[in-house]
Design a protein around this motif. Structure first.
Motif, PDB file in Angstrom:
ATOM      1  N   UNK A  42     -13.370  88.368 -59.360  1.00 30.72           N
ATOM      2  CA  UNK A  42     -14.031  89.678 -59.264  1.00 30.72           C
ATOM      3  C   UNK A  42     -14.216  90.088 -57.807  1.00 30.72           C
ATOM      4  N   UNK A  43     -13.919  91.368 -57.541  1.00 27.88           N
ATOM      5  CA  UNK A  43     -14.124  91.950 -56.205  1.00 27.88           C
ATOM      6  C   UNK A  43     -15.147  93.080 -56.301  1.00 27.88           C
ATOM      7  N   UNK A  44     -16.027  93.126 -55.319  1.00 29.73           N
ATOM      8  CA  UNK A  44     -16.969  94.258 -55.186  1.00 29.73           C
ATOM      9  C   UNK A  44     -16.716  94.923 -53.840  1.00 29.73           C
ATOM     10  N   UNK A  45     -16.675  96.252 -53.826  1.00 34.82           N
ATOM     11  CA  UNK A  45     -16.513  96.979 -52.561  1.00 34.82           C
ATOM     12  C   UNK A  45     -17.406  98.216 -52.571  1.00 34.82           C
ATOM     13  N   UNK A  46     -18.064  98.467 -51.423  1.00 41.21           N
ATOM     14  CA  UNK A  46     -18.868  99.681 -51.256  1.00 41.21           C
ATOM     15  C   UNK A  46     -18.045 100.751 -50.563  1.00 41.21           C
ATOM     16  N   UNK A  47     -18.581 101.976 -50.467  1.00 40.65           N
ATOM     17  CA  UNK A  47     -17.824 103.141 -49.965  1.00 40.65           C
ATOM     18  C   UNK A  47     -16.472 103.163 -50.686  1.00 40.65           C
TER      19      UNK A  47
ATOM     20  N   UNK B 227      -9.033 103.570 -60.611  1.00 48.95           N
ATOM     21  CA  UNK B 227      -8.853 102.508 -61.611  1.00 48.95           C
ATOM     22  C   UNK B 227      -9.812 101.342 -61.535  1.00 48.95           C
ATOM     23  N   UNK B 228     -10.978 101.532 -60.897  1.00 51.15           N
ATOM     24  CA  UNK B 228     -11.955 100.432 -60.878  1.00 51.15           C
ATOM     25  C   UNK B 228     -12.405 100.130 -62.309  1.00 51.15           C
ATOM     26  N   UNK B 229     -12.673  98.837 -62.572  1.00 55.12           N
ATOM     27  CA  UNK B 229     -13.091  98.432 -63.919  1.00 55.12           C
ATOM     28  C   UNK B 229     -14.541  98.809 -64.200  1.00 55.12           C
ATOM     29  N   UNK B 230     -15.367  98.798 -63.161  1.00 56.33           N
ATOM     30  CA  UNK B 230     -16.789  99.123 -63.338  1.00 56.33           C
ATOM     31  C   UNK B 230     -17.290  99.795 -62.073  1.00 56.33           C
ATOM     32  N   UNK B 231     -18.351 100.585 -62.208  1.00 53.88           N
ATOM     33  CA  UNK B 231     -18.903 101.279 -61.042  1.00 53.88           C
ATOM     34  C   UNK B 231     -20.427 101.140 -61.017  1.00 53.88           C
ATOM     35  N   UNK B 232     -20.968 101.168 -59.809  1.00 50.72           N
ATOM     36  CA  UNK B 232     -22.421 101.144 -59.632  1.00 50.72           C
ATOM     37  C   UNK B 232     -22.771 102.232 -58.620  1.00 50.72           C
ATOM     38  N   UNK B 233     -23.721 103.068 -58.979  1.00 51.14           N
ATOM     39  CA  UNK B 233     -24.167 104.154 -58.094  1.00 51.14           C
ATOM     40  C   UNK B 233     -25.320 103.642 -57.228  1.00 51.14           C
ATOM     41  N   UNK B 234     -25.057 103.446 -55.937  1.00 47.62           N
ATOM     42  CA  UNK B 234     -26.124 102.862 -55.089  1.00 47.62           C
ATOM     43  C   UNK B 234     -27.277 103.832 -54.896  1.00 47.62           C
TER      44      UNK B 234
ATOM     45  N   UNK C 222     -30.389  97.386 -57.492  1.00 46.15           N
ATOM     46  CA  UNK C 222     -28.940  97.435 -57.265  1.00 46.15           C
ATOM     47  C   UNK C 222     -28.302  96.120 -57.726  1.00 46.15           C
ATOM     48  N   UNK C 223     -28.999  95.013 -57.461  1.00 47.37           N
ATOM     49  CA  UNK C 223     -28.457  93.701 -57.849  1.00 47.37           C
ATOM     50  C   UNK C 223     -28.359  93.584 -59.372  1.00 47.37           C
ATOM     51  N   UNK C 224     -29.360  94.087 -60.076  1.00 50.59           N
ATOM     52  CA  UNK C 224     -29.329  94.005 -61.540  1.00 50.59           C
ATOM     53  C   UNK C 224     -28.127  94.785 -62.086  1.00 50.59           C
ATOM     54  N   UNK C 225     -27.885  95.965 -61.508  1.00 46.65           N
ATOM     55  CA  UNK C 225     -26.735  96.773 -61.956  1.00 46.65           C
ATOM     56  C   UNK C 225     -25.418  96.068 -61.619  1.00 46.65           C
ATOM     57  N   UNK C 226     -25.368  95.448 -60.446  1.00 44.78           N
ATOM     58  CA  UNK C 226     -24.147  94.732 -60.044  1.00 44.78           C
ATOM     59  C   UNK C 226     -23.909  93.507 -60.921  1.00 44.78           C
ATOM     60  N   UNK C 227     -24.990  92.830 -61.286  1.00 42.29           N
ATOM     61  CA  UNK C 227     -24.849  91.632 -62.123  1.00 42.29           C
ATOM     62  C   UNK C 227     -24.250  92.006 -63.475  1.00 42.29           C
ATOM     63  N   UNK C 228     -24.593  93.190 -63.968  1.00 43.07           N
ATOM     64  CA  UNK C 228     -24.014  93.662 -65.232  1.00 43.07           C
ATOM     65  C   UNK C 228     -22.535  94.010 -65.056  1.00 43.07           C
TER      66      UNK C 228
ATOM     67  N   UNK D  23     -26.655  96.821 -45.144  1.00 45.55           N
ATOM     68  CA  UNK D  23     -27.866  97.391 -45.746  1.00 45.55           C
ATOM     69  C   UNK D  23     -28.220  96.747 -47.076  1.00 45.55           C
ATOM     70  N   UNK D  24     -28.743  97.584 -47.988  1.00 47.33           N
ATOM     71  CA  UNK D  24     -29.263  97.021 -49.237  1.00 47.33           C
ATOM     72  C   UNK D  24     -28.148  96.505 -50.148  1.00 47.33           C
ATOM     73  N   UNK D  25     -26.917  96.977 -49.938  1.00 45.29           N
ATOM     74  CA  UNK D  25     -25.812  96.475 -50.768  1.00 45.29           C
ATOM     75  C   UNK D  25     -25.524  95.012 -50.443  1.00 45.29           C
ATOM     76  N   UNK D  26     -25.490  94.688 -49.164  1.00 49.31           N
ATOM     77  CA  UNK D  26     -25.262  93.289 -48.768  1.00 49.31           C
ATOM     78  C   UNK D  26     -26.367  92.405 -49.355  1.00 49.31           C
ATOM     79  N   UNK D  27     -27.588  92.891 -49.246  1.00 47.12           N
ATOM     80  CA  UNK D  27     -28.730  92.131 -49.749  1.00 47.12           C
ATOM     81  C   UNK D  27     -28.621  91.933 -51.271  1.00 47.12           C
ATOM     82  N   UNK D  28     -28.124  92.960 -51.943  1.00 44.60           N
ATOM     83  CA  UNK D  28     -27.998  92.876 -53.404  1.00 44.60           C
ATOM     84  C   UNK D  28     -26.886  91.907 -53.807  1.00 44.60           C
TER      85      UNK D  28
END
Ligand SMILES: NC(=O)c1ccc[n+]([C@@H]2O[C@H](COP(=O)([O-])OP(=O)(O)OC[C@H]3O[C@@H](n4cnc5c(N)ncnc54)[C@H](OP(=O)(O)O)[C@@H]3O)[C@@H](O)[C@H]2O)c1
Length: 338
Positions: free
Chosen positions: A148-153, A191-198, A207-213, A228-233
């Protein structure tokens, strides 16, 4: 009357987020090329987050812009006059024109563009941002199918390329983007499989709870564009032997909030999970640019890699467009049509 050119200069160093008064608009007589040089009329200017760093007077990997100096930037344009072999009037080229209607550049700093790809693509998907994603993912992300990969922006030129290349490599891809519209773009266009609105989460915990899902098996590659808060999450969600290509920290470009108290937690995660965080500055990798073009251009032409461009009109709009881009106002690669 002498022909004139227009440029946008740095009027003063910003304090936090830049404001329009930090820039000034100047005119000057059109410069003439000397032997070995080329005069270019800029058609399109690239606006990139790194320019915020150049406005600051701090030691970095590249010099800052002087007060009164032209804002740095890559442009695409047509040759108006050439005193260099290999370049003729009318050729379409790209180079570091700066935020200016015209520029004189040494021939060695210009690249001719193929007629069969759109000129603006040289600033985004087939330019520095796309190349950054391609290089960093290959070298430092090392995608593995099923991980799994996560990327912001995620809808910007770097994030969208990272997501698509990771997907082509068989990864589950999770986009973090600002707002429902950008999340829809990430899903439907890239084509991302899932998205999270920061923007829907005020703190790292939410944010972490949404990312964990969105990443139920944990995170193997966190492509760091944001900080910022994304790294922390993300940190507590990283899997053992996870990779973090450190590309940018845009949440901190205006200054740091107090992060010192979180540092021990980050260091512990790095240690116990044997994470690999690698700083990436694209300047170190230009040798591989021809290989990138060779590999990715056919994929772009075939529509296997999508890209999105946000084109503002007029050099005079560059400061406001830049400020807006730093805060998420852009939809895809931010460009200004001169
Ligand atoms: N190391 C290198 O050599 C290199 C080369 C190129 C780019 N970069 C870095 O890569 C990153 C992406 O660049 P890009 O050109 O693709 O930019 P981009 O995505 O087109 O534009 C920046 C985006 O950052 C997001 N953003 C701004 N503030 C944020 C915050 N506080 N929290 C979360 N997201 C925030 C916004 O997207 P949302 O609206 O979705 O939040 C905004 O649209 C930047 O950090 C840039 O400096 C590094």
């Amino acid at each position: 009357m002498t022909e004139q050119m227009t440029r946008i200069a740095l009027a003063r160093r910003p304090d936090g987020m830049p404001v329009p008064e930090d820039f000034s608009r100047e005119t000057a007589p059109l410069p003439r090329p000397a032997e070995g040089e080329v005069l270019v009329a800029t058609e399109y200017l690239s606006l990139d987050p790194y320019m915020r760093g150049r406005m600051q007077d701090v030691k970095s990997y590249a010099p800052s812009v002087d007060i009164g100096g032209t804002m740095t930037g890559q442009g695409v344009g047509r040759v108006l006059a050439s005193k260099a072999e290999g370049f003729a009037k009318g050729d379409r080229v790209t180079g570091m024109t700066g935020w200016a209607s015209h520029a004189v550049l040494p021939a060695g700093e210009l690249r001719k563009l193929d007629a069969d790809v759109s000129p603006t693509s040289a600033l985004g998907v087939l330019g520095m941002p796309g190349f950054t994603a391609w290089t960093g993912l290959k070298k430092y992300g090392r995608p593995e199918a099923g991980q799994t990969l996560v990327v912001g922006a995620a809808t910007g030129p770097v994030g969208s390329m990272v997501g698509q290349l990771a997907k082509l490599a068989g990864m589950r891809t999770v986009a973090v983007a600002g707002g429902a519209e950008k999340c829809a773009l990430a899903r439907d266009t890239f084509g991302f499989d899932a998205t999270v609105d920061h923007r829907a989460h005020d703190d790292a915990e939410g944010l972490r709870a949404a990312l964990a899902e969105a990443a139920p098996d944990g995170v193997d590659i966190y492509w760091e564009n944001v900080g910022g808060k994304l790294l922390e999450a993300v940190m507590p969600l990283m899997n053992t032997h996870g990779r973090i290509p450190l590309c940018g920290t845009i949440a901190w470009y205006g200054g740091f909030e107090d992060v010192a108290d979180r540092l021990p937690g980050f260091m512990r995660s790095m240690l116990v999970k044997r994470l690999q965080l690698t700083g990436l500055i694209i300047f170190d990798h230009w040798d591989a640019f021809p290989q990138f073009l060779e590999e990715v251009t056919p994929k772009v032409k075939a529509g296997e890699i999508a890209f999105l461009e946000d084109i503002a009109e007029g050099l005079e709009t560059a400061p406001q467009t830049f400020i807006s881009m730093l805060q998420g106002g852009n939809r895809g690669k931010q460009i200004v049509k001169i």
